[in-house]
Scaffold this motif. Structure first.
Motif, PDB file in Angstrom:
ATOM      1  N   TYR A   1      10.236   1.790  -8.379  1.00  0.00           N
ATOM      2  CA  TYR A   1       9.324   2.298  -9.400  1.00  0.00           C
ATOM      3  C   TYR A   1      10.061   3.402 -10.164  1.00  0.00           C
ATOM      4  CZ  TYR A   1       5.809   0.152  -6.298  1.00  0.00           C
ATOM      5  OH  TYR A   1       5.083  -0.710  -5.511  1.00  0.00           O
ATOM      6  N   PRO A   2      10.639   3.089 -11.336  1.00  0.00           N
ATOM      7  CA  PRO A   2      11.370   4.124 -12.082  1.00  0.00           C
ATOM      8  C   PRO A   2      10.438   5.202 -12.606  1.00  0.00           C
ATOM      9  CG  PRO A   2      11.198   2.097 -13.375  1.00  0.00           C
ATOM     10  CD  PRO A   2      10.662   1.777 -12.020  1.00  0.00           C
ATOM     11  N   LYS A   3      10.875   6.437 -12.486  1.00  0.00           N
ATOM     12  CA  LYS A   3      10.066   7.570 -12.908  1.00  0.00           C
ATOM     13  C   LYS A   3       9.804   7.516 -14.412  1.00  0.00           C
ATOM     14  CE  LYS A   3       9.834  12.602 -12.314  1.00  0.00           C
ATOM     15  NZ  LYS A   3      10.538  13.797 -11.770  1.00  0.00           N
ATOM     16  N   GLY A   4       8.532   7.703 -14.782  1.00  0.00           N
ATOM     17  CA  GLY A   4       8.168   7.749 -16.186  1.00  0.00           C
ATOM     18  C   GLY A   4       8.015   6.398 -16.856  1.00  0.00           C
ATOM     19  N   GLU A   5       8.164   5.304 -16.098  1.00  0.00           N
ATOM     20  CA  GLU A   5       8.017   3.956 -16.656  1.00  0.00           C
ATOM     21  C   GLU A   5       6.897   3.220 -15.930  1.00  0.00           C
ATOM     22  OE1 GLU A   5      11.609   1.656 -17.126  1.00  0.00           O
ATOM     23  OE2 GLU A   5      12.837   3.471 -16.993  1.00  0.00           O
ATOM     24  N   LYS A   6       6.181   2.385 -16.649  1.00  0.00           N
ATOM     25  CA  LYS A   6       5.113   1.602 -16.039  1.00  0.00           C
ATOM     26  C   LYS A   6       5.629   0.218 -15.669  1.00  0.00           C
ATOM     27  CE  LYS A   6       1.321   4.108 -18.246  1.00  0.00           C
ATOM     28  NZ  LYS A   6       0.079   4.020 -19.065  1.00  0.00           N
ATOM     29  N   LEU A   7       6.713   0.217 -14.881  1.00  0.00           N
ATOM     30  CA  LEU A   7       7.371  -1.010 -14.458  1.00  0.00           C
ATOM     31  C   LEU A   7       7.663  -0.954 -12.969  1.00  0.00           C
ATOM     32  CD1 LEU A   7      10.071  -1.337 -17.284  1.00  0.00           C
ATOM     33  CD2 LEU A   7       7.941  -2.636 -17.133  1.00  0.00           C
ATOM     34  N   PHE A  19       0.849  -1.184   0.000  1.00  0.00           N
ATOM     35  CA  PHE A  19       0.000   0.000   0.000  1.00  0.00           C
ATOM     36  C   PHE A  19       0.888   1.240   0.000  1.00  0.00           C
ATOM     37  CE2 PHE A  19      -2.642  -3.237   2.033  1.00  0.00           C
ATOM     38  CZ  PHE A  19      -3.821  -3.106   1.315  1.00  0.00           C
ATOM     39  N   GLY A  20       0.467   2.265  -0.703  1.00  0.00           N
ATOM     40  CA  GLY A  20       1.221   3.508  -0.712  1.00  0.00           C
ATOM     41  C   GLY A  20       1.605   3.934  -2.112  1.00  0.00           C
ATOM     42  N   LYS A  21       2.248   5.083  -2.189  1.00  0.00           N
ATOM     43  CA  LYS A  21       2.607   5.690  -3.470  1.00  0.00           C
ATOM     44  C   LYS A  21       3.617   4.828  -4.213  1.00  0.00           C
ATOM     45  CE  LYS A  21       3.655  10.255  -5.368  1.00  0.00           C
ATOM     46  NZ  LYS A  21       4.010  11.660  -5.035  1.00  0.00           N
ATOM     47  N   ARG A  22       3.402   4.646  -5.499  1.00  0.00           N
ATOM     48  CA  ARG A  22       4.310   3.875  -6.340  1.00  0.00           C
ATOM     49  C   ARG A  22       5.358   4.814  -6.909  1.00  0.00           C
ATOM     50  NH1 ARG A  22      -0.333   0.257  -9.534  1.00  0.00           N
ATOM     51  NH2 ARG A  22      -1.229  -0.670  -7.643  1.00  0.00           N
ATOM     52  N   GLU A  23       6.372   5.046  -6.099  1.00  0.00           N
ATOM     53  CA  GLU A  23       7.385   6.044  -6.452  1.00  0.00           C
ATOM     54  C   GLU A  23       8.717   5.656  -5.824  1.00  0.00           C
ATOM     55  OE1 GLU A  23       7.485  10.836  -6.171  1.00  0.00           O
ATOM     56  OE2 GLU A  23       7.390   9.804  -4.242  1.00  0.00           O
ATOM     57  N   GLY A  24       9.793   5.776  -6.597  1.00  0.00           N
ATOM     58  CA  GLY A  24      11.128   5.577  -6.063  1.00  0.00           C
ATOM     59  C   GLY A  24      11.347   4.192  -5.477  1.00  0.00           C
ATOM     60  N   ASN A  27      23.774   1.929 -10.978  1.00  0.00           N
ATOM     61  CA  ASN A  27      23.861   2.420 -12.354  1.00  0.00           C
ATOM     62  C   ASN A  27      22.558   3.015 -12.876  1.00  0.00           C
ATOM     63  OD1 ASN A  27      26.602   1.742 -12.801  1.00  0.00           O
ATOM     64  ND2 ASN A  27      26.056  -0.382 -13.261  1.00  0.00           N
ATOM     65  N   ASN A  28      21.449   2.785 -12.189  1.00  0.00           N
ATOM     66  CA  ASN A  28      20.153   3.146 -12.763  1.00  0.00           C
ATOM     67  C   ASN A  28      19.308   4.110 -11.944  1.00  0.00           C
ATOM     68  OD1 ASN A  28      19.517   1.422 -15.368  1.00  0.00           O
ATOM     69  ND2 ASN A  28      20.651   0.076 -13.971  1.00  0.00           N
ATOM     70  N   ILE A  29      19.664   4.388 -10.710  1.00  0.00           N
ATOM     71  CA  ILE A  29      18.862   5.356  -9.963  1.00  0.00           C
ATOM     72  C   ILE A  29      19.700   6.590  -9.640  1.00  0.00           C
ATOM     73  CG2 ILE A  29      17.551   3.457  -8.927  1.00  0.00           C
ATOM     74  CD1 ILE A  29      18.743   4.320  -6.228  1.00  0.00           C
ATOM     75  N   PRO A  30      19.109   7.773  -9.727  1.00  0.00           N
ATOM     76  CA  PRO A  30      19.864   8.997  -9.449  1.00  0.00           C
ATOM     77  C   PRO A  30      19.862   9.343  -7.959  1.00  0.00           C
ATOM     78  CG  PRO A  30      17.678   9.546 -10.241  1.00  0.00           C
ATOM     79  CD  PRO A  30      17.772   8.044 -10.275  1.00  0.00           C
TER      80      PRO A  30
END
Length: 296
Positions: free
Chosen positions: A108-114, A90-95, A219-222
């Motif tokens: 949850y990568p920003k701008g992707e539905k993955l 439960f909760g926001k699907r972010e980061g 390599n993939n998260i800022p």
């Protein structure tokens, strides 16, 4: 525990690299179900830690999903449940989202539905990983390991000698090759120089990951990626094909007392007026398996 000693011995000769994260398409906003339950037919030489690394799931997750199965002596042909299906927390699907109860990290990568899902190791009893909301404050390659004053004092009390104050990058570094700092705190997401402890409560409070997994995150998260850490042992969802529930054993608190899941008003409201379903869920609360159960 005897099986911990067995596992440590097996891992000393186990060199197979862990696979990367499980990747799922995000479901609609009113759905939480991702993945499919997987069955592995055991062959000679299989054992849980090897399966955990091969399927990129946690060791404790395999134990919970397969009660009564010896994790070291798997009979050929025995069907092993691999918990690759889950309900999103439960909760926001972010980061980055870490649910301590299920020993999983969701990204949850920003701008992707993955959504990318990784098993993690967390703080052991008395050295709990904190609940928090923050961001990734720093990324380090080949980090130097410097034990805290508290760790050095604990080591001296247990062993009667001083603990090393610094370990440079290399095979003896407990952080492995990559580390991500949570805010400006002492807590990190990091790799490891030992295969033991992923999907378990084994660290001093940091989040431990397989080397390939932490390298991928590095390599993939800022820097600045949001991160939330919480404990959510009960997850429920209304899906197109019926109600689903996923239950995990709550973490043992500092005092070592056992905590059990209980029938809450939220669960009762979710079930509704169905006595048979209430009985079924009561049984599940006493024996949580960490897998998605249909309540149809």
């Amino acid at each position: 525990m005897k099986w911990l000693a067995k596992l440590s011995l097996l891992l000393s000769g186990f060199i197979t690299c862990a696979s990367l994260a499980s990747v799922y398409n995000l479901p609609a906003a009113d759905s939480r179900l991702v993945g499919e339950q997987t069955i592995h037919k055991a062959v000679k030489g299989d054992y849980f830690q090897a399966l955990a690394e091969s399927y990129n799931v946690g060791f404790f997750a395999l134990l919970a999903a397969n009660p009564g199965v010896d994790p070291f002596l798997l009979a050929s042909g025995h069907e092993i449940v691999i918990p690759k299906q889950m309900l999103l927390p439960f909760g926001k699907r972010e980061g980055l989202v870490i649910n301590l109860a299920e020993l999983r990290l969701y990204y949850y990568p920003k701008g992707e539905k993955l959504v990318y899902v990784f098993p993690v190791g967390i703080g052991r009893e008395g050295l709990e990983t904190p609940h928090l909301t923050d961001t990734i404050g720093e990324k380090r390659k080949d980090p130097t390991w410097r034990p805290t004053a508290e760790m050095r004092a604990r080591y001296f009390a247990e062993h009667g000698k001083e603990m090393v104050r610094e370990v440079p990058a290399g095979p003896n570094n407990p952080f492995g090759k990559y580390a991500l700092r949570i805010g400006t705190s002492e807590y990190l997401l990091h790799g490891t120089n030992k295969r033991f402890g992923i999907g378990m409560r084994a660290s001093s409070g940091c989040i431990r990951m397989y080397d390939n997994d932490i390298e991928w995150l590095y390599n993939n998260i800022p820097v600045g990626t949001p991160i939330r850490i919480f404990e959510q042992p009960i997850k429920m969802s209304y899906e197109e094909n019926g109600k689903k529930i996923e239950l995990h054993r709550p973490l043992t608190p500092d005092d070592g007392s056992e905590v059990k899941l209980v029938m809450t008003n939220a669960i009762k409201n979710f079930i509704g007026n169905d006595d048979e379903m209430l009985k079924k869920v009561n049984l599940l609360l006493n024996n949580p398996k960490g897998v998605v159960i249909s309540l149809n």
